[in-house]
Enzyme design. Structure first.
Site, PDB file in Angstrom:
ATOM      1  N   GLU A 156      38.340  50.997  62.575  1.00 58.62           N
ATOM      2  CA  GLU A 156      37.211  50.387  61.921  1.00 58.62           C
ATOM      3  C   GLU A 156      35.896  50.552  62.496  1.00 58.62           C
ATOM      4  O   GLU A 156      36.176  49.817  63.402  1.00 58.62           O
ATOM      5  CB  GLU A 156      37.811  48.687  61.251  1.00 58.62           C
ATOM      6  CG  GLU A 156      36.579  47.875  60.057  1.00 58.62           C
ATOM      7  CD  GLU A 156      37.143  46.836  60.130  1.00 58.62           C
ATOM      8  OE1 GLU A 156      38.104  46.183  59.067  1.00 58.62           O
ATOM      9  OE2 GLU A 156      36.623  45.809  60.712  1.00 58.62           O
ATOM     10  N   THR A 162      33.082  49.701  57.441  1.00 57.89           N
ATOM     11  CA  THR A 162      32.283  48.566  56.913  1.00 57.89           C
ATOM     12  C   THR A 162      31.432  48.342  56.358  1.00 57.89           C
ATOM     13  O   THR A 162      30.315  49.585  56.569  1.00 57.89           O
ATOM     14  CB  THR A 162      33.069  46.859  57.635  1.00 57.89           C
ATOM     15  OG1 THR A 162      31.637  46.702  58.662  1.00 57.89           O
ATOM     16  CG2 THR A 162      33.665  46.616  58.548  1.00 57.89           C
ATOM     17  N   TYR A 163      31.142  47.428  55.027  1.00 54.86           N
ATOM     18  CA  TYR A 163      30.112  47.285  54.918  1.00 54.86           C
ATOM     19  C   TYR A 163      29.248  45.772  54.473  1.00 54.86           C
ATOM     20  O   TYR A 163      30.182  45.513  54.187  1.00 54.86           O
ATOM     21  CB  TYR A 163      30.769  47.547  53.574  1.00 54.86           C
ATOM     22  CG  TYR A 163      29.762  48.205  51.986  1.00 54.86           C
ATOM     23  CD1 TYR A 163      28.666  49.284  51.639  1.00 54.86           C
ATOM     24  CD2 TYR A 163      29.187  47.106  50.937  1.00 54.86           C
ATOM     25  CE1 TYR A 163      27.994  49.504  51.022  1.00 54.86           C
ATOM     26  CE2 TYR A 163      28.037  46.940  50.082  1.00 54.86           C
ATOM     27  CZ  TYR A 163      27.301  48.429  50.223  1.00 54.86           C
ATOM     28  OH  TYR A 163      26.768  48.931  49.075  1.00 54.86           O
ATOM     29  N   ALA A 170      25.625  43.520  54.106  1.00 52.52           N
ATOM     30  CA  ALA A 170      24.448  43.033  53.395  1.00 52.52           C
ATOM     31  C   ALA A 170      23.092  43.830  53.844  1.00 52.52           C
ATOM     32  O   ALA A 170      23.108  44.081  54.792  1.00 52.52           O
ATOM     33  CB  ALA A 170      24.106  41.519  53.166  1.00 52.52           C
ATOM     34  N   ARG A 180      35.872  41.604  47.815  1.00 45.92           N
ATOM     35  CA  ARG A 180      34.709  41.265  46.765  1.00 45.92           C
ATOM     36  C   ARG A 180      33.385  41.122  47.738  1.00 45.92           C
ATOM     37  O   ARG A 180      32.023  40.826  47.371  1.00 45.92           O
ATOM     38  CB  ARG A 180      35.449  39.620  46.974  1.00 45.92           C
ATOM     39  CG  ARG A 180      33.615  38.543  46.126  1.00 45.92           C
ATOM     40  CD  ARG A 180      34.736  37.361  45.562  1.00 45.92           C
ATOM     41  NE  ARG A 180      34.617  36.310  45.970  1.00 45.92           N
ATOM     42  CZ  ARG A 180      34.805  35.330  45.375  1.00 45.92           C
ATOM     43  NH1 ARG A 180      34.763  35.377  44.139  1.00 45.92           N
ATOM     44  NH2 ARG A 180      35.312  34.369  46.540  1.00 45.92           N
ATOM     45  N   ASP A 218      31.404  38.757  51.427  1.00 49.54           N
ATOM     46  CA  ASP A 218      30.973  37.386  51.697  1.00 49.54           C
ATOM     47  C   ASP A 218      30.029  37.169  51.655  1.00 49.54           C
ATOM     48  O   ASP A 218      28.753  37.766  51.245  1.00 49.54           O
ATOM     49  CB  ASP A 218      31.415  36.731  53.122  1.00 49.54           C
ATOM     50  CG  ASP A 218      32.936  36.064  53.304  1.00 49.54           C
ATOM     51  OD1 ASP A 218      33.670  35.969  52.108  1.00 49.54           O
ATOM     52  OD2 ASP A 218      32.954  37.348  54.454  1.00 49.54           O
ATOM     53  N   ALA A 245      37.795  40.700  43.581  1.00 51.05           N
ATOM     54  CA  ALA A 245      37.878  41.874  43.987  1.00 51.05           C
ATOM     55  C   ALA A 245      38.434  42.839  43.302  1.00 51.05           C
ATOM     56  O   ALA A 245      38.587  44.120  42.440  1.00 51.05           O
ATOM     57  CB  ALA A 245      38.889  42.338  45.732  1.00 51.05           C
ATOM     58  N   LYS A 260      45.781  42.453  42.611  1.00 49.28           N
ATOM     59  CA  LYS A 260      44.562  43.273  43.712  1.00 49.28           C
ATOM     60  C   LYS A 260      46.032  45.079  43.262  1.00 49.28           C
ATOM     61  O   LYS A 260      45.268  45.598  43.192  1.00 49.28           O
ATOM     62  CB  LYS A 260      44.483  43.051  44.146  1.00 49.28           C
ATOM     63  CG  LYS A 260      42.659  42.071  44.850  1.00 49.28           C
ATOM     64  CD  LYS A 260      42.194  42.150  45.747  1.00 49.28           C
ATOM     65  CE  LYS A 260      42.904  41.240  47.053  1.00 49.28           C
ATOM     66  NZ  LYS A 260      42.229  40.930  47.846  1.00 49.28           N
TER      67      LYS A 260
HETATM   68  C1  LIG Z   1      40.709  44.132  56.032  1.00 51.43           C
HETATM   69  C2  LIG Z   1      39.771  43.892  55.862  1.00 51.43           C
HETATM   70  C3  LIG Z   1      38.427  44.182  55.836  1.00 51.43           C
HETATM   71  C4  LIG Z   1      36.912  43.737  55.231  1.00 51.43           C
HETATM   72  N1  LIG Z   1      35.781  44.235  55.721  1.00 51.43           N
HETATM   73  C5  LIG Z   1      35.006  43.456  54.912  1.00 51.43           C
HETATM   74  C6  LIG Z   1      33.729  44.958  54.519  1.00 51.43           C
HETATM   75  O1  LIG Z   1      33.680  45.438  54.648  1.00 51.43           O
HETATM   76  N2  LIG Z   1      32.107  43.898  54.153  1.00 51.43           N
HETATM   77  C7  LIG Z   1      32.025  42.612  53.891  1.00 51.43           C
HETATM   78  O2  LIG Z   1      31.151  41.562  53.466  1.00 51.43           O
HETATM   79  N3  LIG Z   1      33.289  41.848  53.429  1.00 51.43           N
HETATM   80  C8  LIG Z   1      34.491  42.440  54.651  1.00 51.43           C
HETATM   81  N4  LIG Z   1      35.933  41.639  54.443  1.00 51.43           N
HETATM   82  C9  LIG Z   1      35.882  39.875  54.361  1.00 51.43           C
HETATM   83  C10 LIG Z   1      36.085  39.915  52.756  1.00 51.43           C
HETATM   84  O3  LIG Z   1      35.099  40.728  52.377  1.00 51.43           O
HETATM   85  C11 LIG Z   1      35.928  38.576  51.917  1.00 51.43           C
HETATM   86  O4  LIG Z   1      37.490  37.669  52.982  1.00 51.43           O
HETATM   87  C12 LIG Z   1      36.292  37.818  51.498  1.00 51.43           C
HETATM   88  O5  LIG Z   1      35.567  36.645  51.596  1.00 51.43           O
HETATM   89  C13 LIG Z   1      37.283  38.099  50.298  1.00 51.43           C
HETATM   90  O6  LIG Z   1      37.600  39.247  50.082  1.00 51.43           O
HETATM   91  P1  LIG Z   1      38.559  39.604  49.432  1.00 51.43           P
HETATM   92  O7  LIG Z   1      38.065  41.452  48.631  1.00 51.43           O
HETATM   93  O8  LIG Z   1      39.857  39.474  49.537  1.00 51.43           O
HETATM   94  O9  LIG Z   1      37.729  39.358  47.618  1.00 51.43           O
HETATM   95  P2  LIG Z   1      39.202  38.661  46.364  1.00 51.43           P
HETATM   96  O10 LIG Z   1      40.396  39.297  46.580  1.00 51.43           O
HETATM   97  O11 LIG Z   1      37.883  38.664  45.389  1.00 51.43           O
HETATM   98  O12 LIG Z   1      38.835  36.727  46.954  1.00 51.43           O
HETATM   99  C14 LIG Z   1      38.491  35.853  47.143  1.00 51.43           C
HETATM  100  C15 LIG Z   1      38.509  34.097  47.050  1.00 51.43           C
HETATM  101  O13 LIG Z   1      39.027  33.942  45.349  1.00 51.43           O
HETATM  102  C16 LIG Z   1      40.494  34.109  44.956  1.00 51.43           C
HETATM  103  N5  LIG Z   1      40.565  34.878  43.829  1.00 51.43           N
HETATM  104  C17 LIG Z   1      40.789  36.495  43.737  1.00 51.43           C
HETATM  105  N6  LIG Z   1      41.279  36.371  42.408  1.00 51.43           N
HETATM  106  C18 LIG Z   1      40.913  35.216  41.775  1.00 51.43           C
HETATM  107  C19 LIG Z   1      41.739  35.346  40.237  1.00 51.43           C
HETATM  108  N7  LIG Z   1      42.380  35.610  39.605  1.00 51.43           N
HETATM  109  N8  LIG Z   1      41.352  34.004  39.966  1.00 51.43           N
HETATM  110  C20 LIG Z   1      41.176  32.743  41.187  1.00 51.43           C
HETATM  111  N9  LIG Z   1      40.508  33.094  42.165  1.00 51.43           N
HETATM  112  C21 LIG Z   1      40.912  34.309  42.414  1.00 51.43           C
HETATM  113  C22 LIG Z   1      41.076  34.367  46.275  1.00 51.43           C
HETATM  114  O14 LIG Z   1      42.140  33.939  46.307  1.00 51.43           O
HETATM  115  C23 LIG Z   1      39.825  34.390  47.387  1.00 51.43           C
HETATM  116  O15 LIG Z   1      39.863  32.990  47.486  1.00 51.43           O
HETATM  117  C24 LIG Z   1      37.251  42.322  55.313  1.00 51.43           C
HETATM  118  C25 LIG Z   1      37.702  41.517  55.512  1.00 51.43           C
HETATM  119  C26 LIG Z   1      39.179  42.384  55.557  1.00 51.43           C
HETATM  120  C27 LIG Z   1      40.761  41.670  55.103  1.00 51.43           C
END
Ligand SMILES: Cc1cc2nc3c(=O)[nH]c(=O)nc-3n(C[C@H](O)[C@H](O)[C@H](O)COP(=O)(O)OP(=O)(O)OC[C@H]3O[C@@H](n4cnc5c(N)ncnc54)[C@H](O)[C@@H]3O)c2cc1C
Length: 301
Positions: A13, A44-45, A47, A103, A105, A124, A164
């Site tokens: 990464e 990574t992506y 803000a 999604r 942060d 996401a 997902k």
């Molecule tokens: C390998 C990896 C790479 C990453 N790369 C980046 C990056 O490049 N840029 C960046 O900004 N961040 C990055 N992150 C961080 C990530 O964006 C955050 O951890 C974010 O808070 C969660 O993203 P997610 O895609 O898991 O979100 P989601 O899957 O949408 O989950 C977000 C929250 O909502 C909850 N949730 C999901 N679906 C539902 C539903 N249907 N109903 C209710 N609750 C739900 C989940 O349990 C979780 O608590 C990365 C994380 C990892 C593990």
């Protein structure tokens, strides 16, 4: 699938470089890794407008100007659906068909309140559906061995991950962790939640610690304090003078990452994904300890 040297696939990464010097360092690391034939590299992506422009440009260059299969991270943060479609289009124009869909942060404070863009997406899972609907893209998602910090419990966390995967993601990459048992329990939970989706690869993410300063970064990225037994090993190597003993601290950090990597290999992990902070040396050392070699010909993963 194993590589010709018997090792499992690995990937790395990168982070978007902030300036020209950082960009030069990223390219040095990319060329170094190219010689070891990672299954893919991901970018990574973040803000911020100018960072995002640089991210798109450098990610496109990696895809076009190297032999590296490039995976672009994409987050829903502060984007309308129209903007997200346009970013996917930009990546597609650069020849990128692999996206890690997240999604993201809240900008500034990752633990702050999440607010979706008024014309954007909440989860996401929705972004996975959107990207899959736009064409022939390979999509990965994030998974969390200890649960995402906003998830009410591990069962619900796992159910959202399965959703997902069902929406069209082909694999997940985990948040970095230090306790391999957490990874194994996640794998078991996903299989129990959905045996079909549970067959999709869960790629573990790890990061070699190279100094006591990197401990803090590792804790931020893993969302958890470093386990006491590991911190004690690093502190013992640092003794009363961490600066003078920095090589000893680094050696212990490499040793810890090697141990985690070896256990993951022994437990049948489908690959190893390394956070590099755009440096090749530490990851290369861990890979060498694990039996990876510089190979003459590219390896398909
Ligand atoms: C390998 C990896 C790479 C990453 N790369 C980046 C990056 O490049 N840029 C960046 O900004 N961040 C990055 N992150 C961080 C990530 O964006 C955050 O951890 C974010 O808070 C969660 O993203 P997610 O895609 O898991 O979100 P989601 O899957 O949408 O989950 C977000 C929250 O909502 C909850 N949730 C999901 N679906 C539902 C539903 N249907 N109903 C209710 N609750 C739900 C989940 O349990 C979780 O608590 C990365 C994380 C990892 C593990």
């Amino acid at each position: 699938m194993r590589r010709p040297d018997g090792t499992i696939p690995f990937s790395v990464e990168f982070n978007p470089p902030r300036d020209a010097a950082a960009e030069a360092r990223l390219w040095r690391a990319a060329r170094e890794f190219e010689r070891m034939h990672p299954a893919f590299v991901s970018m990574t992506y973040g803000a911020g407008g100018s960072t995002r422009d640089r991210t798109a440009r450098v990610t496109g260059q990696l895809a076009r100007e190297t032999t590296l299969l490039t995976v672009a991270h994409l987050t829903a943060v502060e984007h309308s659906v129209a903007e997200l479609r346009s970013i996917v289009g930009t990546y597609a124009d650069a020849g990128i068909r692999n996206l890690l869909v997240l999604r993201g942060d809240p900008p500034g404070d990752p633990l702050g309140e999440w607010r979706k863009h008024p014309e954007g997406l909440e989860y996401a899972e929705e972004l996975v559906r959107m990207v899959r609907g736009l064409g022939d893209f390979h999509v990965g998602v994030a998974s969390f061995p200890q649960g995402h910090h906003r998830s009410p419990d591990l069962d619900r966390d796992t159910a959202y991950l399965c959703a997902k995967l069902r929406a069209g993601a082909e694999y997940s990459i985990t948040q970095m962790f230090f306790d391999v048992d957490d990874y194994l329990r996640l794998r078991d939970r996903v299989v129990a939640c959905d045996p079909v989706e549970g067959a999709k690869p869960i790629i573990p993410e790890l990061m070699p610690i190279t100094s006591l300063r990197t401990v803090q970064r590792a804790e931020e990225l893993s969302g958890r304090p470093l386990p006491a037994r590991l911190l004690q090993r690093l502190e013992k190597a640092a003794g009363n003078d961490p600066e003078a003993n920095r090589n000893a601290v680094r050696a212990v950090g490499i040793e810890i990452a090697t141990e985690i990597g070896q256990r993951l290999i022994d437990e049948g992990a489908p690959g190893l994904h390394f956070i590099t902070l755009n440096f090749a040396k530490a990851t290369t050392e861990v890979l060498t300890n694990l039996g990876y070699t510089v190979t003459a010909t590219p390896v398909s993963a």
